[in-house]
Design a protein around this motif. Structure first.
Motif, PDB file in Angstrom:
ATOM      1  N   ASN A  71       2.269  -1.624   5.614  1.00  0.00           N
ATOM      2  CA  ASN A  71       3.659  -1.978   5.327  1.00  0.00           C
ATOM      3  C   ASN A  71       4.555  -0.755   5.518  1.00  0.00           C
ATOM      4  O   ASN A  71       5.158  -0.254   4.583  1.00  0.00           O
ATOM      5  CB  ASN A  71       3.805  -2.531   3.905  1.00  0.00           C
ATOM      6  N   PRO A  72       4.666  -0.239   6.720  1.00  0.00           N
ATOM      7  CA  PRO A  72       5.450   0.980   6.954  1.00  0.00           C
ATOM      8  C   PRO A  72       6.936   0.774   6.648  1.00  0.00           C
ATOM      9  O   PRO A  72       7.495  -0.281   6.935  1.00  0.00           O
ATOM     10  CB  PRO A  72       5.220   1.256   8.440  1.00  0.00           C
ATOM     11  N   GLU A 102       0.845  -1.183   0.000  1.00  0.00           N
ATOM     12  CA  GLU A 102       0.000   0.000   0.000  1.00  0.00           C
ATOM     13  C   GLU A 102       0.885   1.238   0.000  1.00  0.00           C
ATOM     14  O   GLU A 102       1.966   1.242   0.611  1.00  0.00           O
ATOM     15  CB  GLU A 102      -0.927  -0.003   1.226  1.00  0.00           C
ATOM     16  N   PHE A 103       0.393   2.309  -0.595  1.00  0.00           N
ATOM     17  CA  PHE A 103       1.177   3.536  -0.689  1.00  0.00           C
ATOM     18  C   PHE A 103       0.240   4.690  -0.971  1.00  0.00           C
ATOM     19  O   PHE A 103      -0.954   4.503  -1.292  1.00  0.00           O
ATOM     20  CB  PHE A 103       2.235   3.426  -1.788  1.00  0.00           C
ATOM     21  N   ILE A 104       0.741   5.893  -0.862  1.00  0.00           N
ATOM     22  CA  ILE A 104       0.039   7.112  -1.282  1.00  0.00           C
ATOM     23  C   ILE A 104       0.805   7.676  -2.468  1.00  0.00           C
ATOM     24  O   ILE A 104       2.017   7.912  -2.366  1.00  0.00           O
ATOM     25  CB  ILE A 104      -0.024   8.150  -0.146  1.00  0.00           C
ATOM     26  N   ARG A 105       0.137   7.900  -3.563  1.00  0.00           N
ATOM     27  CA  ARG A 105       0.797   8.389  -4.784  1.00  0.00           C
ATOM     28  C   ARG A 105       1.480   9.732  -4.496  1.00  0.00           C
ATOM     29  O   ARG A 105       0.836  10.719  -4.113  1.00  0.00           O
ATOM     30  CB  ARG A 105      -0.241   8.559  -5.891  1.00  0.00           C
ATOM     31  N   GLY A 106       2.775   9.770  -4.662  1.00  0.00           N
ATOM     32  CA  GLY A 106       3.531  10.997  -4.467  1.00  0.00           C
ATOM     33  C   GLY A 106       4.159  11.155  -3.111  1.00  0.00           C
ATOM     34  O   GLY A 106       5.031  12.014  -2.931  1.00  0.00           O
ATOM     35  N   ASP A 107       3.767  10.330  -2.145  1.00  0.00           N
ATOM     36  CA  ASP A 107       4.366  10.396  -0.812  1.00  0.00           C
ATOM     37  C   ASP A 107       5.570   9.458  -0.793  1.00  0.00           C
ATOM     38  O   ASP A 107       5.457   8.261  -0.557  1.00  0.00           O
ATOM     39  CB  ASP A 107       3.352   9.992   0.245  1.00  0.00           C
ATOM     40  N   VAL A 122      -3.607   0.131  -2.663  1.00  0.00           N
ATOM     41  CA  VAL A 122      -2.766  -0.517  -3.670  1.00  0.00           C
ATOM     42  C   VAL A 122      -3.002   0.164  -5.016  1.00  0.00           C
ATOM     43  O   VAL A 122      -3.954   0.916  -5.202  1.00  0.00           O
ATOM     44  CB  VAL A 122      -3.088  -2.027  -3.768  1.00  0.00           C
ATOM     45  N   ASP A 123      -2.123  -0.101  -5.978  1.00  0.00           N
ATOM     46  CA  ASP A 123      -2.224   0.499  -7.313  1.00  0.00           C
ATOM     47  C   ASP A 123      -3.418  -0.127  -8.053  1.00  0.00           C
ATOM     48  O   ASP A 123      -3.427  -1.330  -8.321  1.00  0.00           O
ATOM     49  CB  ASP A 123      -0.929   0.251  -8.086  1.00  0.00           C
ATOM     50  N   PRO A 124      -4.419   0.710  -8.421  1.00  0.00           N
ATOM     51  CA  PRO A 124      -5.581   0.145  -9.119  1.00  0.00           C
ATOM     52  C   PRO A 124      -5.383   0.027 -10.629  1.00  0.00           C
ATOM     53  O   PRO A 124      -6.241  -0.519 -11.321  1.00  0.00           O
ATOM     54  CB  PRO A 124      -6.687   1.159  -8.810  1.00  0.00           C
ATOM     55  N   ASP A 125      -4.267   0.558 -11.137  1.00  0.00           N
ATOM     56  CA  ASP A 125      -4.082   0.614 -12.596  1.00  0.00           C
ATOM     57  C   ASP A 125      -2.612   0.369 -12.921  1.00  0.00           C
ATOM     58  O   ASP A 125      -1.748   1.173 -12.577  1.00  0.00           O
ATOM     59  CB  ASP A 125      -4.527   1.978 -13.127  1.00  0.00           C
ATOM     60  N   ASN A 126      -2.340  -0.764 -13.587  1.00  0.00           N
ATOM     61  CA  ASN A 126      -0.965  -1.083 -13.959  1.00  0.00           C
ATOM     62  C   ASN A 126      -0.691  -0.860 -15.444  1.00  0.00           C
ATOM     63  O   ASN A 126       0.277  -1.390 -15.996  1.00  0.00           O
ATOM     64  CB  ASN A 126      -0.640  -2.537 -13.598  1.00  0.00           C
ATOM     65  N   MET A 145       9.660   5.406  -0.008  1.00  0.00           N
ATOM     66  CA  MET A 145       9.118   4.490   0.995  1.00  0.00           C
ATOM     67  C   MET A 145       7.653   4.812   1.244  1.00  0.00           C
ATOM     68  O   MET A 145       7.196   5.928   0.974  1.00  0.00           O
ATOM     69  CB  MET A 145       9.907   4.620   2.300  1.00  0.00           C
ATOM     70  N   THR A 146       6.946   3.866   1.749  1.00  0.00           N
ATOM     71  CA  THR A 146       5.547   4.076   2.117  1.00  0.00           C
ATOM     72  C   THR A 146       5.418   4.142   3.635  1.00  0.00           C
ATOM     73  O   THR A 146       6.115   3.425   4.366  1.00  0.00           O
ATOM     74  CB  THR A 146       4.640   2.960   1.574  1.00  0.00           C
TER      75      THR A 146
END
Length: 608
Positions: A72-73, A32-37, A117-121, A66-67
């Protein structure tokens, strides 16, 4: 994401490959991540732009993205840095984030905007070449000096403004080059060993700089030191390469989107046909993308005043291509005549491509690299006129023999020591256009003469017609050597090609026919071929008051403009010594002299 998988297939250790081979062994939860963070603080801000750019420029020295998501820190997540969500990390990503933070409105931020999670690959088209976005390379330019250098001119062609780029090259023969550098568009730098030319789009975190306009434009010179005696290596275009992660060449538009560019190695620099100058000479301020009377002035200046060259408006590369308006790879009076017709709105064919900035699509000479037997410069024998004891003139008539009308003529003569051009050197025949213009240029012992008419046909009709009378002042009634026509005369620092311009502004490289009759040089007694009988005739003429040869030109075996014992020795050596040179042309077939001398040819029965 696709980027990580590509990277993994190439570089990751065997343990991770095992996980990829057996998905059941992999963790059930995707990253999991935040786009741009990219710095794991839960925000997208200027510190993320800086972290992205640092990782791009030096992934070894700068931490990877890093996320900070609870699932998943602290986990590395290149997805977080892929701000335009095309599965590649490029210079476009920090640019797009900066645009979102400080710049104009751009498309919405791609998900996830909160931990997910990334919804578009999908790669959004960045996995293939975009033919609308191009990188162009002109032929290399070698600059002699210390150090000796080679420059590769680079251009960008795109339908939109470009705010950033990454393009990669590698020399094929790296042993002969060193110290790569870049000069041209500010904020572009070269790095080694593989050269990533990267626009430094952030002079400060909130400011974009050095936007390249849409269309075709000059980027700059990629430059190397070149070993002594080495030829410039070809540059290997690299669409992508691995430097910590898979990198892809890109041109970035104003929305922060990547475009995988097409690469073309060109045979000429970019230019606009007919747009000749960029104002380096006085008031001739051209290079404005418009073909007009200023370009004609520059072209005339180049033809007759030896301008040092030209910079087309599409780039700072010296080239004469814009002045070659009839596109035969030579610049002659034909180009000025055609450009004048186009500028004046005459009903003529448009200038050859490119009509907008581009390379030359046709490098052929149109046959102008070889003599055209249908076009001839025709001269009479040299005569002397003694007007007063102090006014002796060497003169000969000159004309043309063509299948149609003539718009212009250029010829270059090499004159013997002692002769000086008489003013005017060329007196035009009454049959020549009454508004014809004459230009001459003397350089050492060579003189260039050009006759043309912008407003009318210089000589109408076809066949043999007289152009005029050429005259020189002479100290005596004799010449140390003949007056020679020079097909390519060196005038100043450029070569001038002899030409006859037809009614459609085409160049023709003419044959030269001096004198009034064809002959075979060395055939003095007019029988079949040069032999001992010819040498005996010549000895008798020179030393026993024998009959003169019926064709004195044929007796001048060494073509020095006179008949003397040197010609006898030349013929005997040729016939018997087995080491002499063949007679000068025309030999062994009938033909005309190409030099103007006082020798004539009354008859030679073996020739027409």
């Amino acid at each position: 994401m696709g980027l990580r998988l590509t990277y993994a297939n190439r570089l990751v250790p065997a343990a991770l490959l095992l996980l990829l081979a057996f998905p059941s062994l992999a963790p059930a939860q995707a990253t999991e991540f935040i786009r741009g963070d990219t710095n794991a603080d839960g925000l997208t801000e200027i510190s993320d732009v800086i972290q992205m750019y640092g990782y791009l420029t030096n992934p070894v020295a700068n931490p990877g993205p890093m996320t900070g998501c609870a699932a998943n820190p602290g986990e590395i997540s290149i997805d977080a840095a892929d701000f335009n969500d095309n599965e590649f990390l490029t210079i476009a990503d920090p640019v797009k984030l900066s645009l979102n933070l400080f710049g104009p409105t751009v498309p919405p931020l791609f998900a996830p905007t909160s931990c997910g999670v990334d919804p578009d690959n999908s790669e959004r088209g960045f996995n293939v070449v975009d033919p609308l976005y191009r990188v162009l390379q002109a032929p290399p330019i070698v600059i002699e000096g210390a150090p000796r250098t080679v420059r590769y001119p680079l251009y960008i062609d795109a339908p939109t403004e470009i705010v950033a780029l990454e393009i990669y090259f590698n020399p094929v023969n790296a042993a002969v080059v060193s110290n790569p550098s870049f000069s041209g568009t500010p904020a572009v730098q070269a790095t080694s060993p593989i050269l990533g030319l990267t626009v430094l789009s952030l002079v400060s975190p909130s400011t974009l700089i050095d936007t390249l306009p849409g269309g075709t434009g000059f980027l700059g010179f990629l430059e190397y030191e070149l070993a002594v005696g080495a030829t410039p290596p070809d540059l290997l275009w690299l669409p992508s390469y691995i430097s910590g992660f898979l990198r892809r060449a890109t041109l970035v538009d104003t929305d922060g989107a990547d475009h995988h560019p097409e690469f073309t190695a060109m045979t000429s620099p970019l230019f606009l046909r007919g747009d000749c100058s960029t104002g380096l000479i006085g008031i001739l301020a051209e290079g404005d993308g418009v073909v007009d009377v200023g370009d004609l002035s520059y072209l005339q200046h180049y033809l007759w005043d030896n301008a040092p060259g030209t910079f087309p408006d599409c780039g700072q590369v010296r080239t004469i291509e814009p002045m070659d308006t009839n596109d035969n790879e030579f610049v002659t009076i034909a180009d000025a005549l055609l450009l004048n017709a186009v500028v004046g709105g005459a009903a003529v064919s448009p200038l050859a491509p490119p009509a907008t900035c581009g390379p030359d699509p046709d490098d052929s000479t149109g046959g102008f690299d070889a003599p055209d037997p249908a076009y001839g410069l025709v001269t009479g024998d040299l005569q002397f006129a003694i007007l007063t004891p102090f006014d002796i003139r060497a003169r000969f008539t000159i004309g043309v023999d063509t299948p149609g009308p003539v718009r212009g003529v250029t010829f270059t003569l090499r004159i013997p020591n002692g002769l000086t051009p008489h003013a005017p050197i060329l007196t035009l025949d009454p049959g020549v256009s009454a508004t014809a213009q004459i230009t001459t240029r003397l350089d050492g012992n060579q003189i260039m003469v050009t006759v043309y008419d912008y407003g009318a046909t210089l000589l109408p009709g076809s066949g043999a017609r007289t152009l005029g009378l050429v005259q020189f002042d002479s100290p005596q009634v004799a010449l140390s050597s003949p007056i020679q026509f020079v097909p390519n005369g060196d005038i100043g620092d450029r070569s001038v090609r002899m030409t006859i311009v037809d009614d459609t502004f085409g160049d023709h490289f003419p044959v030269v026919r001096a004198g009034t009759k064809s002959f075979v040089r060395g055939e003095i007694n007019d029988d079949v071929a040069p032999d001992i009988a010819d040498a005996i005739w010549l000895l008798s003429f020179l030393f026993q008051s024998g009959l003169a040869p019926p064709c004195m030109d044929a007796a001048d075996l060494n073509n020095d403009g006179g008949v003397d014992i040197a010609d006898v020795i030349y013929e005997l050596t040729f016939l018997f010594a087995g080491q002499g040179q063949f007679p000068q042309d025309p030999y062994p077939n009938c033909g005309f002299d190409t030099d103007v001398d006082f020798l004539d040819c009354q008859q030679q029965g073996i020739c027409p």
